[in-house]
Design an enzyme around this catalytic site. Structure first.
Site, short mmCIF file in Angstrom:
data_model
loop_
_atom_site.label_atom_id
_atom_site.label_comp_id
_atom_site.label_asym_id
_atom_site.label_seq_id
_atom_site.Cartn_x
_atom_site.Cartn_y
_atom_site.Cartn_z
N VAL A 58 -11.25 2.62 -3.31
CA VAL A 58 -10.92 2.09 -4.65
C VAL A 58 -11.89 0.95 -4.94
CG1 VAL A 58 -9.17 1.05 -6.12
CG2 VAL A 58 -8.48 2.71 -4.38
N ASP A 117 0.85 -1.19 0.00
CA ASP A 117 0.00 0.00 0.00
C ASP A 117 0.89 1.24 0.00
OD1 ASP A 117 -3.23 0.45 1.07
OD2 ASP A 117 -1.84 2.17 1.06
N HIS A 151 -10.38 -5.58 -2.90
CA HIS A 151 -9.03 -5.79 -2.37
C HIS A 151 -9.07 -6.18 -0.91
CE1 HIS A 151 -10.14 -1.52 -2.08
NE2 HIS A 151 -9.43 -1.48 -0.96
N ASN A 187 -12.81 -3.53 3.07
CA ASN A 187 -13.78 -2.44 3.19
C ASN A 187 -14.76 -2.56 2.02
OD1 ASN A 187 -12.48 -1.27 5.44
ND2 ASN A 187 -11.01 -0.25 4.11
P1 AMP Z 1 -9.78 1.18 0.59
O1 AMP Z 1 -9.85 2.49 1.33
O2 AMP Z 1 -10.15 -0.02 1.39
O3 AMP Z 1 -10.51 1.25 -0.73
O4 AMP Z 1 -8.24 0.95 0.27
C1 AMP Z 1 -7.60 1.50 -0.83
C2 AMP Z 1 -6.12 1.49 -0.51
O5 AMP Z 1 -5.41 1.64 -1.71
C3 AMP Z 1 -5.66 2.60 0.43
O6 AMP Z 1 -5.07 2.02 1.59
C4 AMP Z 1 -4.65 3.37 -0.41
O7 AMP Z 1 -3.56 3.84 0.35
C5 AMP Z 1 -4.22 2.34 -1.42
N1 AMP Z 1 -3.73 2.84 -2.69
C6 AMP Z 1 -4.28 3.80 -3.47
N2 AMP Z 1 -3.55 3.96 -4.59
C7 AMP Z 1 -2.53 3.08 -4.52
C8 AMP Z 1 -1.42 2.77 -5.37
N3 AMP Z 1 -1.22 3.41 -6.53
N4 AMP Z 1 -0.55 1.81 -4.96
C9 AMP Z 1 -0.74 1.17 -3.80
N5 AMP Z 1 -1.77 1.40 -2.95
C10 AMP Z 1 -2.64 2.36 -3.30
#
Ligand code: AMP
Length: 113
Positions: free
Chosen positions: A95, A31, A99, A86
């Site tokens: 996102v 992350d 995941h 989430n």
């Molecule tokens: P969520 O809030 O559960 O949707 O988690 C999305 C996660 O993606 C967050 O912890 C972000 O820090 C992570 N994230 C967003 N963009 C990237 C990226 N380009 N590479 C790695 N992690 C990312």
């Protein structure tokens, strides 16, 4: 999914990531904004927006993602960790490509905020 997400771009190699695991069904990468000393995301290659969109036909894939998360956590040297999915914006999903978060390397409080 109508619009490609940032994770879709990572899967297509359009955006770089620090990959720690890859197979025919999923990839795992660090992350960018780690919330713990170890913070890794496991994502399916299949573009499911969230757990809401998963159905019976995804049973094997979902099981695989859980087992990969465990394999990756152990490979990182973790003895204890938390696996988080989430689902939906009110639950913290930002996102919209399914995941699993693997969080470890520090004491994790419960309940989460
Ligand atoms: P969520 O809030 O559960 O949707 O988690 C999305 C996660 O993606 C967050 O912890 C972000 O820090 C992570 N994230 C967003 N963009 C990237 C990226 N380009 N590479 C790695 N992690 C990312």
């Amino acid at each position: 999914m109508s619009e490609e997400t940032i994770f879709g771009k990572i899967l297509r190699g359009k955006i770089p990531c620090e990959e720690v695991y890859s197979d025919s069904e999923c990839i795992a990468f660090r992350d960018v904004q780690p919330q713990a000393p170890t913070h890794i995301l496991v994502i399916p290659r299949k573009p499911l927006a969230s757990l809401k969109e998963a159905s019976e036909k995804d049973s094997k894939l979902l099981g695989h993602l859980l087992l990969v998360s465990s394999k990756v956590a152990k490979a990182e040297g973790l003895q204890d960790w938390r696996t988080v999915i989430n689902t939906g914006s009110a639950a913290g999903q930002t996102v919209f490509h399914l995941h699993l978060h693997i969080l470890g390397g520090r004491k994790l409080d419960w309940p989460p905020g």
